[in-house]
Design an enzyme around this catalytic site. Structure first.
Site, PDB file in Angstrom:
ATOM      1  N   CYS A  76       0.861  -1.180   0.000  1.00 46.62           N
ATOM      2  CA  CYS A  76       0.000   0.000   0.000  1.00 46.62           C
ATOM      3  C   CYS A  76       0.892   1.222   0.000  1.00 46.62           C
ATOM      4  O   CYS A  76       1.446   1.610   1.036  1.00 46.62           O
ATOM      5  CB  CYS A  76      -0.930   0.025   1.204  1.00 46.62           C
ATOM      6  SG  CYS A  76      -1.940   1.525   1.235  1.00 46.62           S
ATOM      7  N   CYS A 224      -4.928   5.357  -5.132  1.00 45.71           N
ATOM      8  CA  CYS A 224      -4.227   4.089  -4.857  1.00 45.71           C
ATOM      9  C   CYS A 224      -2.795   4.207  -5.352  1.00 45.71           C
ATOM     10  O   CYS A 224      -2.553   4.343  -6.559  1.00 45.71           O
ATOM     11  CB  CYS A 224      -4.934   2.924  -5.538  1.00 45.71           C
ATOM     12  SG  CYS A 224      -4.100   1.341  -5.289  1.00 45.71           S
TER      13      CYS A 224
END
Ligand SMILES: N[C@H](CCC[C@H](N)C(=O)O)C(=O)O
Length: 300
Positions: A76, A224
């Site tokens: 992430c 993202c």
């Protein structure tokens, strides 16, 4: 062991992140706690970044990543920037080495407050992305959605940035597509045995892309980071751009681009902002939480 730990509500370009301090403990944030926290509008998030004591020599922390549906993620990017900002504020350090299930990550906070994360090396081999079928060339795989003779989306570039990504190239604004409808179908398509993060990418110039992502395990998010990295690498790999690009994340309310550099040593370095919103305490097994200002008040 106390049943509450400190956490910070943060965001990385709008990507909603809870940074949870699990140092000094042996337990984990449970999937049930994640689901409960995500069900509450105040703590709703895309990823939890749980900071644990280091497991390997030379690392500052081990990070466990959970998606909002309680599933695990291997990478992430936006959340890693949040962890750097939180630890830099606490310790005054600027450079960090983290371990995740996907490997070792280096990150540094710059003088202007932006943070660079070395996301490691991209993986193109079909069985490691993973894909369910052998593709000799994963830069353009056979997959389409919409009418068979006039597909809305087709022939994505597939790769892993620690986590699986499919990048669909589009020639108009990614916001003009019904990603809410196509996202779940593509995320769960049988070609992706571990599912995939689904991105629409528009080439703006040979050094700029505009993207929007449907995240595996989290759905439509405002941004993202690993998908931005996968878009940049896939664009360079297919000759659409050079190896250093700015990414305008179309869905983000923060109008600051991410800068992605696929370096000659094959490492992908992502630079962008992180923002602290508020802090509190939570129970990592149930997800019960309180805001700092509310401490002492009844837990929720
Ligand atoms: N928001 C994250 C990606 C989360 C990926 C996750 N949805 C998965 O791979 O399951 C980022 O900034 O890189």
């Amino acid at each position: 062991m106390s049943n509450t730990v400190e956490f910070a509500k943060m965001n990385g370009l709008g990507n909603k992140i809870l940074v949870v301090d699990m140092r000094g403990r042996t337990d984990k944030v449970t999937p049930q706690a994640a689901i409960a926290l995500n069900a509450d509008a105040d703590t709703q998030f895309d990823q939890i970044m749980a900071i644990h004591d280091p497991k390997a020599q030379g690392t500052d922390a081990y990070i466990d990543i959970l998606n909002s549906d309680g599933s695990k993620a291997q990478a992430c990017g936006n959340g890693t920037r949040c962890v750097v900002q939180a630890l830099a504020a606490e310790t005054g350090k600027k450079a960090f080495t983290f371990q995740t299930v996907a490997g070792i990550l280096n990150a540094v906070e710059h003088g202007d407050g932006t943070i660079s994360v070395d996301m490691g090396q991209p993986v193109f081999e079909w069985s490691h992305i993973p894909l369910a079928e052998e593709f000799h060339d994963t830069s353009r795989i056979e997959l389409q959605i919409g009418p068979i003779d006039n597909p809305v989306l087709h022939s994505p570039s597939a790769m892993s940035m620690g986590n699986p990504h499919a990048i669909f190239w589009v020639d108009r604004d990614p916001m003009s597509f019904d990603l809410e409808r196509f996202g779940p179908l593509l995320e769960n398509h049988p070609i992706f045995p571990e599912k995939a993060n689904i991105t629409l990418a528009q080439v703006i110039s040979d050094s700029a892309l505009r993207t929007r992502t449907w995240e595996r395990g989290a759905g439509l998010t405002l941004a993202c980071g690993s998908a931005a990295c996968a878009s940049a690498v896939s664009a360079a790999r297919t000759g659409r751009t050079g190896r250093k690009v700015t990414i305008d994340v179309a869905s983000s309310p923060i109008r600051q681009p991410l800068v992605i550099d696929w370096r000659e040593d094959d490492h992908v370095v992502m630079t962008g902002p992180a923002e602290w919103e508020w802090s509190g305490a939570l129970d990592p097994s149930t997800g019960t939480w309180s805001r700092d200002a509310e401490r002492g008040a009844e837990a929720r």
